[in-house]
Design a protein around this motif. Structure first.
Motif, PDB file in Angstrom:
ATOM      1  N   SER A 175       0.812  -1.211   0.000  1.00  0.00           N
ATOM      2  CA  SER A 175       0.000   0.000   0.000  1.00  0.00           C
ATOM      3  C   SER A 175       0.847   1.264   0.000  1.00  0.00           C
ATOM      4  O   SER A 175       0.316   2.367  -0.001  1.00  0.00           O
ATOM      5  CB  SER A 175      -0.920  -0.012   1.224  1.00  0.00           C
ATOM      6  OG  SER A 175      -0.137  -0.089   2.406  1.00  0.00           O
ATOM      7  N   GLY A 176       2.173   1.110   0.021  1.00  0.00           N
ATOM      8  CA  GLY A 176       3.043   2.286   0.024  1.00  0.00           C
ATOM      9  C   GLY A 176       3.086   2.963  -1.345  1.00  0.00           C
ATOM     10  O   GLY A 176       2.612   2.415  -2.340  1.00  0.00           O
ATOM     11  N   ALA A 177       3.690   4.144  -1.376  1.00  0.00           N
ATOM     12  CA  ALA A 177       3.688   4.944  -2.609  1.00  0.00           C
ATOM     13  C   ALA A 177       4.393   4.227  -3.750  1.00  0.00           C
ATOM     14  O   ALA A 177       4.032   4.378  -4.908  1.00  0.00           O
ATOM     15  CB  ALA A 177       4.355   6.288  -2.338  1.00  0.00           C
TER      16      ALA A 177
ATOM     17  N   ASP B 203      -4.404   6.850  -0.659  1.00  0.00           N
ATOM     18  CA  ASP B 203      -4.566   8.144   0.029  1.00  0.00           C
ATOM     19  C   ASP B 203      -6.024   8.339   0.446  1.00  0.00           C
ATOM     20  O   ASP B 203      -6.299   8.846   1.546  1.00  0.00           O
ATOM     21  CB  ASP B 203      -4.138   9.300  -0.873  1.00  0.00           C
ATOM     22  CG  ASP B 203      -2.649   9.246  -1.203  1.00  0.00           C
ATOM     23  OD1 ASP B 203      -1.883   8.817  -0.322  1.00  0.00           O
ATOM     24  OD2 ASP B 203      -2.279   9.615  -2.329  1.00  0.00           O
ATOM     25  N   PHE B 204      -6.937   7.937  -0.433  1.00  0.00           N
ATOM     26  CA  PHE B 204      -8.359   8.020  -0.065  1.00  0.00           C
ATOM     27  C   PHE B 204      -8.639   7.162   1.165  1.00  0.00           C
ATOM     28  O   PHE B 204      -9.389   7.557   2.064  1.00  0.00           O
ATOM     29  CB  PHE B 204      -9.242   7.563  -1.232  1.00  0.00           C
ATOM     30  CG  PHE B 204      -9.540   8.659  -2.216  1.00  0.00           C
ATOM     31  CD1 PHE B 204     -10.513   9.608  -1.935  1.00  0.00           C
ATOM     32  CD2 PHE B 204      -8.849   8.753  -3.415  1.00  0.00           C
ATOM     33  CE1 PHE B 204     -10.792  10.624  -2.837  1.00  0.00           C
ATOM     34  CE2 PHE B 204      -9.123   9.761  -4.322  1.00  0.00           C
ATOM     35  CZ  PHE B 204     -10.096  10.698  -4.032  1.00  0.00           C
TER      36      PHE B 204
ATOM     37  N   MET C 100       0.056   8.213   5.942  1.00  0.00           N
ATOM     38  CA  MET C 100      -0.191   9.462   5.235  1.00  0.00           C
ATOM     39  C   MET C 100       1.115  10.263   5.149  1.00  0.00           C
ATOM     40  O   MET C 100       1.446  10.837   4.113  1.00  0.00           O
ATOM     41  CB  MET C 100      -1.277  10.257   5.958  1.00  0.00           C
ATOM     42  CG  MET C 100      -1.713  11.508   5.228  1.00  0.00           C
ATOM     43  SD  MET C 100      -3.041  12.345   6.088  1.00  0.00           S
ATOM     44  CE  MET C 100      -2.183  12.979   7.516  1.00  0.00           C
ATOM     45  N   MET C 101       1.873  10.262   6.248  1.00  0.00           N
ATOM     46  CA  MET C 101       3.178  10.945   6.241  1.00  0.00           C
ATOM     47  C   MET C 101       4.088  10.327   5.173  1.00  0.00           C
ATOM     48  O   MET C 101       4.765  11.030   4.436  1.00  0.00           O
ATOM     49  CB  MET C 101       3.855  10.803   7.610  1.00  0.00           C
ATOM     50  CG  MET C 101       3.131  11.501   8.727  1.00  0.00           C
ATOM     51  SD  MET C 101       3.206  13.281   8.507  1.00  0.00           S
ATOM     52  CE  MET C 101       2.142  13.840   9.808  1.00  0.00           C
ATOM     53  N   ASP C 102       4.095   8.997   5.124  1.00  0.00           N
ATOM     54  CA  ASP C 102       4.911   8.300   4.119  1.00  0.00           C
ATOM     55  C   ASP C 102       4.513   8.712   2.717  1.00  0.00           C
ATOM     56  O   ASP C 102       5.355   9.049   1.886  1.00  0.00           O
ATOM     57  CB  ASP C 102       4.704   6.778   4.237  1.00  0.00           C
ATOM     58  CG  ASP C 102       5.672   6.133   5.210  1.00  0.00           C
ATOM     59  OD1 ASP C 102       6.317   6.873   5.966  1.00  0.00           O
ATOM     60  OD2 ASP C 102       5.761   4.890   5.206  1.00  0.00           O
ATOM     61  N   ARG C 103       3.209   8.673   2.471  1.00  0.00           N
ATOM     62  CA  ARG C 103       2.740   8.820   1.090  1.00  0.00           C
ATOM     63  C   ARG C 103       2.738  10.275   0.630  1.00  0.00           C
ATOM     64  O   ARG C 103       3.021  10.558  -0.526  1.00  0.00           O
ATOM     65  CB  ARG C 103       1.341   8.218   0.932  1.00  0.00           C
ATOM     66  CG  ARG C 103       1.329   6.688   1.065  1.00  0.00           C
ATOM     67  CD  ARG C 103      -0.053   6.138   0.827  1.00  0.00           C
ATOM     68  NE  ARG C 103      -0.543   6.542  -0.483  1.00  0.00           N
ATOM     69  CZ  ARG C 103      -0.475   5.799  -1.571  1.00  0.00           C
ATOM     70  NH1 ARG C 103       0.043   4.589  -1.524  1.00  0.00           N
ATOM     71  NH2 ARG C 103      -0.931   6.255  -2.714  1.00  0.00           N
ATOM     72  N   LEU C 104       2.381  11.185   1.534  1.00  0.00           N
ATOM     73  CA  LEU C 104       2.272  12.586   1.113  1.00  0.00           C
ATOM     74  C   LEU C 104       3.571  13.347   1.327  1.00  0.00           C
ATOM     75  O   LEU C 104       3.894  14.254   0.572  1.00  0.00           O
ATOM     76  CB  LEU C 104       1.125  13.281   1.847  1.00  0.00           C
ATOM     77  CG  LEU C 104      -0.282  12.737   1.602  1.00  0.00           C
ATOM     78  CD1 LEU C 104      -1.302  13.561   2.358  1.00  0.00           C
ATOM     79  CD2 LEU C 104      -0.617  12.727   0.111  1.00  0.00           C
TER      80      LEU C 104
ATOM     81  N   THR D 215       9.374   7.623   6.137  1.00  0.00           N
ATOM     82  CA  THR D 215       9.822   6.253   5.822  1.00  0.00           C
ATOM     83  C   THR D 215       9.404   5.236   6.874  1.00  0.00           C
ATOM     84  O   THR D 215      10.084   4.246   7.089  1.00  0.00           O
ATOM     85  CB  THR D 215      11.350   6.217   5.688  1.00  0.00           C
ATOM     86  OG1 THR D 215      11.916   6.678   6.921  1.00  0.00           O
ATOM     87  CG2 THR D 215      11.836   7.076   4.560  1.00  0.00           C
ATOM     88  N   PHE D 216       8.273   5.506   7.530  1.00  0.00           N
ATOM     89  CA  PHE D 216       7.857   4.557   8.576  1.00  0.00           C
ATOM     90  C   PHE D 216       7.691   3.141   8.021  1.00  0.00           C
ATOM     91  O   PHE D 216       7.995   2.164   8.675  1.00  0.00           O
ATOM     92  CB  PHE D 216       6.535   5.005   9.199  1.00  0.00           C
ATOM     93  CG  PHE D 216       6.636   6.310   9.921  1.00  0.00           C
ATOM     94  CD1 PHE D 216       7.259   6.375  11.156  1.00  0.00           C
ATOM     95  CD2 PHE D 216       6.123   7.468   9.360  1.00  0.00           C
ATOM     96  CE1 PHE D 216       7.361   7.588  11.828  1.00  0.00           C
ATOM     97  CE2 PHE D 216       6.217   8.683  10.026  1.00  0.00           C
ATOM     98  CZ  PHE D 216       6.838   8.743  11.257  1.00  0.00           C
ATOM     99  N   PHE D 217       7.183   3.067   6.802  1.00  0.00           N
ATOM    100  CA  PHE D 217       6.914   1.746   6.227  1.00  0.00           C
ATOM    101  C   PHE D 217       7.730   1.513   4.954  1.00  0.00           C
ATOM    102  O   PHE D 217       7.395   0.652   4.156  1.00  0.00           O
ATOM    103  CB  PHE D 217       5.420   1.602   5.928  1.00  0.00           C
ATOM    104  CG  PHE D 217       4.554   1.822   7.139  1.00  0.00           C
ATOM    105  CD1 PHE D 217       4.692   1.006   8.264  1.00  0.00           C
ATOM    106  CD2 PHE D 217       3.611   2.828   7.175  1.00  0.00           C
ATOM    107  CE1 PHE D 217       3.907   1.203   9.390  1.00  0.00           C
ATOM    108  CE2 PHE D 217       2.819   3.036   8.293  1.00  0.00           C
ATOM    109  CZ  PHE D 217       2.964   2.222   9.406  1.00  0.00           C
ATOM    110  N   ASN D 218       8.763   2.309   4.759  1.00  0.00           N
ATOM    111  CA  ASN D 218       9.620   2.140   3.592  1.00  0.00           C
ATOM    112  C   ASN D 218      10.761   1.203   3.980  1.00  0.00           C
ATOM    113  O   ASN D 218      11.725   1.605   4.641  1.00  0.00           O
ATOM    114  CB  ASN D 218      10.134   3.504   3.148  1.00  0.00           C
ATOM    115  CG  ASN D 218      10.841   3.420   1.817  1.00  0.00           C
ATOM    116  OD1 ASN D 218      11.398   2.384   1.461  1.00  0.00           O
ATOM    117  ND2 ASN D 218      10.825   4.514   1.064  1.00  0.00           N
TER     118      ASN D 218
END
Lengths: 339, 621
Positions: free
Chosen positions: B150-152, B161-162, B227-231, B235-238
């Motif tokens: 689900s990451g970018a 994002d939705f 949301m921080m990761d994607r927007l 890198t919390f989930f990177n």
């Protein structure tokens, strides 16, 4: 006012028959069925299934019997004049139906904990075969540590030996599942998991990715080929020493095209091609399918794939190379020499 | 009387400032809010159901290409997100809104304006989620949205994002509902309504709100981190940059498992109201029922890893969580047996409401059986992420939650809308849903054991999966027919004159002691509660009138207000702006939202007074 009717027990009869038919008719024991175990792990898991299902079925029958009896016996009647006896509870009964489930859970816990330790303890001993599994969107890479052998989408294992799979992912979470050999374990990026399986009989066992991994999730299949230990050893040797020999002009043209178009991503043992993005294609022609179980490994299947990979398999990372019909023919001829 | 009528007219003047749709947008009345929750949940159910039907049609035959694999992933993701967040929770919160204040003898919730804000955040958040279909694609990484898929990098579109922003918006609303009802139930009970005199539905609401209070923060943290990761490229989930894939899974299921109980405990509560009413007996083992609810809630926070048995966390972790998971069968078993004991010796009436409540019992037991099987960690490795799990959770969520919700709909419909649903259509509705449900979901047990993973967009022939899939698809259409009968029943009932029957079922709790539909102030006089099932006792041992805890007098009502609606709109605008990377607009909208919240903090609502309509000479002035 309301008519007091029995709640359509006759109407529910067809339902019961349908369910029974489903139960009996549905269990065809397909080629990827957890109900037809072919090794000790799947066997242990199936025995747990029957143990829990048997106990739970007894409970279900008791509940259903009390339930149906109550609905018939205690339905409202036109002759009801007084309120039924107003019972608020019964400590004794409530204690009984607290303690009985606890006893059942203790029983189920024993086999649960026992098998958790048996099945989830890595097999790192000398007798176990080690295989490294790397999950990719959307295919499987299998490496045999210490041998240099790398293959894809069909993993060879020796019959009757514990095989310790170390599971890693190159991208997203995948799950390695061969139902006839045993349950699944996830391949989680950043972690190394292990799973041991054993095949009791020689044969082909079907598996596929069980954790949503993107558009190609349904197309991330693989097979386990369980061979006699001698055949397995011979295969390993063949994979280490395999060479490529092209004879016809078409095969030679295919080799040149491969060098030009494919070698950045693919490796073939015995050639200078050492790309490591796509699947290793050594002895490709010996595999039953291509593109992780998406297409049969035939001239037709290979041609379909080469024509436009993302059209043949959703989410495929291999791009449409824009090959002409004759180029595809040459490449197919070359790929079919990889035995 | 003329004077009173005039006073009432003046009192209602403020309410009448808002007409038509504005009156609904501005209402702070828990009953109207409850009605809107139920309408909105049914509205979203149509979409969630349509998505499910497309999934079932796609799986009708091997190698089907009705929808693309990408669309298929969006369909089942939105189906799950919709049914959990936009149908199951809201419909139950709708009943809680409409009924719980009545059951405890209160005139409204503790924070009526905040209640309206909860509603609008849910409705607009749900619409926000659905606009994703027209703005580049819906979320497609499954309802549990595992990273890094689900990451970018792997889901570059706006779909996730939705998911992240939409669920934050609805989540704020849900969390405020929890706070609101905890305070309401604990502080606003009528005199004499001790905790152990509360109806079981109110008990279930209380425990559910506690679950929400503790379960929603972890998912909110997850959504914010992603949301921080994607927007903003955190890198919390990177994973390559040191992020952690299991962090998401742990936080998600620390929320996710209690969430299952958030949507089942109110259904337990509904069943516990209906079965005694239609057996003409008190609920068997009231105290143990309340205790079982609490124990289930407590245990629900210590079992989350059973969703992660295949994560390779090792035999020790898996053994511990296997045992805690199986333990939940104990309090659940108590509830099942207590319901059976309530039926035992009763005079059972088979109304549609009761048919649904009764069907709940065997269906939920089947879900419980597969639940215990799933809890056995080493065996779960075969079931996990297969159709066996899909069968299991539909037996508890559809066979449990939705059967309970439909039971509640038929049961409380006359109270909420002043009309009885048609019983003949109701029975047809019930049998179609019951049969359709089993035909759809029972074969999925077999599919799972036959090795079919969940969430695959298609399958090859030769696995033995075709027949069970076709049976399931036929079942889905029987279900559709059942739901269309329900729709017809609802429409035709709204077309007829209201019945205005106060107590059509000869029921037990306080909501049945007041007119249907209920006046805006609920109780002309707050009742004095001296027993469990106080209204039942009053009917059997007296005139059917409850003793009153206060004289008749003007009733203070909170003023309607459009500000909750506008605040919710502002928050949704901030959501769209963030999603479209219009950072300045997002910032301005968020500041505007905080400005509005600040205004609410200093705003003093003087409310207005209503003089109750008391039928016979009760007026004191």
């Amino acid at each position: 006012m309301r008519r007091h009717r029995r709640p359509g027990f006759k109407a529910s009869l067809p339902l019961v028959v349908t369910l029974a038919a489903l139960l009996l008719g549905g269990c065809g024991l397909g080629k990827q069925s957890a109900l037809s175990p072919a090794g000790p792990v799947a066997q242990a898991q199936l025995s747990m299934l029957w143990q829990s299902l048997a106990i739970m079925t007894v409970i279900f029958i008791v509940v259903l019997a009390v339930f149906v009896y109550s609905l018939i016996r205690f339905r409202a009647r036109k002759t009801d004049t007084e309120l039924p006896k107003q019972v608020h509870g019964s400590t004794a009964l409530e204690i009984v139906w607290t303690i009985i489930p606890i006893i059942i859970i203790v029983a189920l816990s024993i086999s649960t904990v026992h098998y958790a330790f048996v099945l989830e303890t890595p097999q790192t001993g000398k007798n176990a075969v080690q295989v490294q599994v790397i999950g990719h969107q959307f295919w499987w890479e299998f490496r045999y540590p210490g041998t240099g052998v790398v293959t894809a989408n069909q993993v060879h294992i020796p019959v009757g030996k514990k095989v310790n799979f170390t599971l890693q992912s190159a991208d997203v979470v995948h799950s390695f599942w061969v139902p006839r050999l045993g349950g699944k374990t996830d391949l989680i990026p950043g972690r190394t998991n292990t799973l041991w399986l054993e095949a009791s009989k020689a044969g082909v066992y079907y598996g596929q990715c069980a954790q949503l991994c993107g558009a190609g999730h349904a197309y991330m299949k693989f097979t386990v080929l369980a061979q006699s230990p001698a055949a397995y050893t011979a295969w390993l040797h063949h994979m280490q020493t395999d060479t490529v020999s092209v004879t016809t002009p078409e095969e030679k043209a295919g080799l040149a095209l491969f060098k030009q178009n494919c070698s950045t991503c693919h490796t073939i043992q015995g050639t200078p091609f050492h790309g490591n993005i796509g699947p290793n294609l050594t002895a490709l022609a010996t595999r039953p399918t291509i593109a992780a179980g998406t297409l049969p490994n035939t001239a037709q299947g290979l041609a379909t794939w080469l024509k436009n990979p993302p059209a043949a398999k959703p989410g495929a990372k291999m791009p449409d190379l824009g090959l002409s019909q004759s180029q595809i023919q040459s490449l197919v001829a070359f790929l079919q020499t990889l035995k | 009387m003329a004077a009173i009528t005039e006073r009432v007219a003046i009192a209602h003047a403020q309410e009448r400032n808002y007409r038509g749709i504005w009156a609904w947008l501005a209402t702070v009345d828990h009953k109207k809010i409850g009605i809107m929750y139920i309408y909105a949940a049914l509205f979203f159910m149509a979409f969630g159901g349509a998505e499910a039907l497309l999934v079932r049609i796609q799986l009708w035959q091997p190698n089907n290409h009705l929808v693309s694999a990408e669309t298929f992933n969006q369909l089942f993701t939105m189906h799950g997100v919709t049914m959990i967040f936009l149908v199951a929770m809201p419909i139950l919160i709708g009943y809680i809104n409409a009924i719980v204040p009545l059951q405890i003898g209160a005139r409204d919730v503790a924070f009526p304006r905040m209640n309206a804000l909860s509603l609008w955040l849910f409705v607009l958040g749900g619409i926000f989620l659905y606009t994703s279909w027209f703005m580049g694609g819906a979320p497609d990484a499954g309802w549990f949205n595992y990273v890094p898929l689900s990451g970018a990098h792997y889901s570059p579109g706006a779909g996730v994002d939705f998911y992240d922003i939409g669920l934050q918006i609805t989540g704020i609303g849900t969390l405020m509902t929890a706070i609101n009802f905890l305070v309401t139930i604990l502080n606003m009970r009528a005199p004499g309504m001790r905790l152990l005199r509360m109806p079981m539905f109110t008990w279930s609401a209380l425990i559910t709100m506690l679950l929400i209070l503790f379960a929603f923060p972890p998912i909110t943290v997850n959504l914010i981190l992603q949301m921080m990761d994607r927007l903003f490229h955190a890198t919390f989930f990177n994973i390559p940059l040191g992020g952690n894939a299991l962090l998401w899974q742990n936080l998600f299921w620390i929320f996710g498992h209690p969430e299952v109980y958030i949507v089942i405990l109110p259904a337990f509560g509904i069943i516990s109201e209906i079965i005694p009413t239609f057996s003409r007996k008190p609920l068997f083992g009231y105290e143990s029922m309340a205790l079982a609810l609490s124990v289930i809630a407590f245990l629900s926070f210590m079992v989350w890893t059973h969703h992660m048995f295949a994560d390779g966390l090792g035999p020790i972790v898996n053994s511990i969580f296997a045992i805690t998971s199986m333990l939940i069968a104990v309090p659940t078993g108590i509830k099942i047996f207590n319901w059976l004991a309530t039926l035992w010796g009763g005079q059972i009436r088979f109304t549609t409401a009761n048919l649904y409540a009764l069907a709940f019992i065997p269906l939920f037991v089947i879900g419980g059986i597969s639940g215990v099987m799933l809890a056995m960690a080493p065996a779960d490795l075969q079931y996990n992420d297969s159709y066996f799990v899909v069968a299991h959770f539909h037996y508890v969520l559809f066979g449990g939650t939705l059967m309970g919700a439909l039971a509640g709909l038929y049961y409380w419909f006359p109270k909420i809308w002043g009309r009885l649903l048609n019983e003949k259509l109701g029975r047809l509705n019930f049998w179609l849903v019951f049969i359709g449900f089993n035909v759809t979901f029972f074969p999925m047990h077999i599919l799972g054991l036959e090795g079919m993973p969940r969430r695959i967009s298609t399958y090859a022939p030769g696995y033995g999966w075709t027949t069970p899939n076709q049976i399931a698809t036929v079942g889905a259409f029987i279900l559709l027919a059942g739901m269309l009968v329900l729709l017809y029943n609802l429409i035709s009932t709204f077309m007829k004159q209201p019945d205005l029957v106060q107590d059509p079922w000869d029921a037990r709790s306080l909501e049945w002691s007041i007119p249907s539909p209920t006046p805006e102030y609920n109780f002309a006089q707050i009742p004095l509660v001296e027993d469990r099932d106080a209204y039942w006792v009053a009917k059997r041992e007296g005139s059917g009138e409850l003793p009153k805890a206060e004289p008749v007098g003007p009733i203070h009502m909170p003023s309607p207000s459009l500000s909750p609606f506008f605040l919710a709109v502002t928050i949704v605008i901030a959501g769209y702006a963030a999603l479209l990377h219009a950072d300045w607009l997002a910032l301005i909208a968020l500041l505007a939202a905080f400005w509005q919240i600040g205004l609410q903090l200093v705003h003093e609502d003087h409310g207005y007074h209503v003089h109750p309509d008391v039928p016979t000479g009760g007026a004191t002035e």
